[in-house]
Each structure stands twice: as structure tokens, then as C-alpha cells.
Design a protein around this motif. Structure first.
Motif, PDB file in Angstrom:
ATOM      1  N   UNK A 110       4.265  26.104  19.384  1.00 42.83           N
ATOM      2  CA  UNK A 110       5.490  26.292  20.173  1.00 42.83           C
ATOM      3  C   UNK A 110       5.178  26.930  21.530  1.00 42.83           C
ATOM      4  N   UNK A 111       4.290  27.903  21.543  1.00 44.06           N
ATOM      5  CA  UNK A 111       3.922  28.542  22.807  1.00 44.06           C
ATOM      6  C   UNK A 111       3.221  27.556  23.733  1.00 44.06           C
ATOM      7  N   UNK A 112       2.295  26.781  23.189  1.00 39.90           N
ATOM      8  CA  UNK A 112       1.567  25.796  23.988  1.00 39.90           C
ATOM      9  C   UNK A 112       2.541  24.816  24.644  1.00 39.90           C
ATOM     10  N   UNK A 113       3.461  24.282  23.852  1.00 34.10           N
ATOM     11  CA  UNK A 113       4.425  23.311  24.380  1.00 34.10           C
ATOM     12  C   UNK A 113       5.352  23.956  25.410  1.00 34.10           C
ATOM     13  N   UNK A 114       5.730  25.197  25.173  1.00 35.89           N
ATOM     14  CA  UNK A 114       6.618  25.897  26.111  1.00 35.89           C
ATOM     15  C   UNK A 114       5.925  26.120  27.440  1.00 35.89           C
ATOM     16  N   UNK A 115       4.686  26.568  27.412  1.00 33.44           N
ATOM     17  CA  UNK A 115       3.931  26.799  28.648  1.00 33.44           C
ATOM     18  C   UNK A 115       3.833  25.507  29.448  1.00 33.44           C
ATOM     19  N   UNK A 116       3.512  24.421  28.779  1.00 29.32           N
ATOM     20  CA  UNK A 116       3.388  23.120  29.455  1.00 29.32           C
ATOM     21  C   UNK A 116       4.742  22.678  30.020  1.00 29.32           C
ATOM     22  N   UNK A 117       5.803  22.849  29.243  1.00 28.57           N
ATOM     23  CA  UNK A 117       7.132  22.432  29.689  1.00 28.57           C
ATOM     24  C   UNK A 117       7.585  23.234  30.904  1.00 28.57           C
ATOM     25  N   UNK A 119      11.001  32.839  21.830  1.00 31.17           N
ATOM     26  CA  UNK A 119      10.337  34.143  21.742  1.00 31.17           C
ATOM     27  C   UNK A 119      11.120  35.121  20.876  1.00 31.17           C
ATOM     28  N   UNK A 120      12.425  35.079  20.950  1.00 29.29           N
ATOM     29  CA  UNK A 120      13.242  35.961  20.104  1.00 29.29           C
ATOM     30  C   UNK A 120      13.007  35.611  18.626  1.00 29.29           C
ATOM     31  N   UNK A 121      12.989  34.325  18.300  1.00 30.17           N
ATOM     32  CA  UNK A 121      12.710  33.898  16.922  1.00 30.17           C
ATOM     33  C   UNK A 121      11.309  34.323  16.497  1.00 30.17           C
ATOM     34  N   UNK A 122      10.354  34.191  17.395  1.00 30.75           N
ATOM     35  CA  UNK A 122       8.977  34.580  17.103  1.00 30.75           C
ATOM     36  C   UNK A 122       8.891  36.084  16.852  1.00 30.75           C
ATOM     37  N   UNK A 123       9.623  36.841  17.633  1.00 30.10           N
ATOM     38  CA  UNK A 123       9.645  38.302  17.469  1.00 30.10           C
ATOM     39  C   UNK A 123      10.172  38.673  16.089  1.00 30.10           C
ATOM     40  N   UNK A 124      11.276  38.053  15.689  1.00 25.34           N
ATOM     41  CA  UNK A 124      11.862  38.323  14.374  1.00 25.34           C
ATOM     42  C   UNK A 124      10.882  37.949  13.264  1.00 25.34           C
ATOM     43  N   UNK A 125      10.210  36.812  13.391  1.00 25.80           N
ATOM     44  CA  UNK A 125       9.259  36.393  12.353  1.00 25.80           C
ATOM     45  C   UNK A 125       8.097  37.381  12.250  1.00 25.80           C
ATOM     46  N   UNK A 126       7.670  37.944  13.376  1.00 27.53           N
ATOM     47  CA  UNK A 126       6.587  38.931  13.324  1.00 27.53           C
ATOM     48  C   UNK A 126       7.049  40.219  12.650  1.00 27.53           C
TER      49      UNK A 126
END
Length: 173
Positions: free
Chosen positions: A89-96, A152-159
């Protein structure tokens, strides 16, 4: 001398059909007027990307060192999949966003493997998970893209959930 062909004798000329032909109808097609990505945001996202790759690798190594029937292995497998999905998800976001995504893996792998014992490694892993939460908190204020913010908010919650899961595993002995 033969007579000059009339327009009716010529094959029909094709109309515009390729993206460059229609580009004038879509401002920004070639990037003109598009706001360049904030280098600080891209750097922050790349730091997170490298950390997620490292986390996925560490968790795969730790998982593979456990018996296939172990409840610890099931948890580590779930966490490893989370880390891998976050990296994608991070890779795709950076590219987008127009940035260049890093292909590096963070130094967290070697640091974790230098720690002796599964319990101590899980404690260290949680420190890495907490670092990711802090890094997300640093990146979020500069991020204008709503989809990237949501990710990023979803990623934060998952961490935070993964930290709690590791703490529960450690508490159960």
C-alpha cells in the motif's frame, strides 16, 4: 500524364484516437499544473515503506522458526501478512503521489536478529511497531491526499492492534 486523384479517391484519414491527440482536452495529462509531491512527505512514506519491508521479513523469519501448530506462529503469520500488505500500500501510494518509491529494506532485520530469544525479539519488534506509529504521526500533518491519509490512519490502528497482540502473547508466556 494521369489525372490527379480527387479527395473522393483518397482513403479516409483517421481521426484522433491516441491519448496525445486528446491531451489538450484533459489538463494535467502530461503533468502540467500538477502539484509536485512534498519531498518531506515522500521521504517519510519511504521510511515507513522500508520499515514495513523489514518488519515483514523479520516476522517471516520468526514465524518460520516456530512449529506449524504453535499459536505463536499463527499470530506471527497474521502480523507478517499485515506488514507485507502495508508495504504494498505504501509503495503504490508513493507512486500515485508522484514520488519515487524506495526499494530498500530497513536495518531492523539485522537489529532484531541480533537479539537473543523469541520473547526478547517480540519486545524489540514492538519497539519497531511503536516507531512506525510515531513516524505515521509525523507524516500525517503534511499529507494533503485524503486517500493516503486514510491509508496511514488504518495502518496506524493496525500497528497499535499488533502491539497489543504481541503484548498479550508475551504475557501468556
Amino acid at each position: 500524364m494521369s489525372p490527379k486523384p480527387s479527395d473522393a479517391d483518397l482513403p479516409p484519414q483517421p481521426g484522433c484516437s491516441s491519448p496525445p491527440c486528446y491531451a489538450a482536452e484533459f489538463p494535467g495529462y502530461f503533468g502540467e499544473g500538477a502539484e509536485p509531491p512534498d519531498p518531506a512527505v515522500i521521504d517519510g512514506l519511504n521510511a515507513l515503506l522500508e520499515a514495513e519491508r523489514a518488519g515483514a521479513k523479520v516476522l517471516a523469519i520468526l514465524r518460520d522458526g516456530l512449529d506449524a501448530r504453535s499459536p505463536q506462529r499463527l499470530l506471527l503469520e497474521r502480523l507478517q501478512k499485515d506488514e507485507g500488505a502495508n508495504a504494498v500500500r505504501l509503495y503504490k501510494t508513493i507512486r500515485r503521489l508522484g514520488g519515487v518509491a524506495s526499494h530498500d529494506t530497513g536495518a531492523f532485520v539485522q537489529k532484531t536478529l541480533a537479539v537473543d530469544g523469541l520473547a526478547a525479539r517480540l519486545v524489540f519488534l514492538n519497539k519497531g511497531q511503536a516507531w512506525v506509529v510515531r513516524k505515521i504521526d509525523e507524516v500525517l500533518p503534511g499529507l494533503k491526499d485524503e486517500a493516503a491519509r486514510e491509508m496511514l490512519v488504518e495502518m496506524r490502528v493496525s500497528h497499535l492492534d499488533n502491539i497489543a497482540a504481541c503484548e498479550a502473547l508475551l504475557a501468556s508466556g
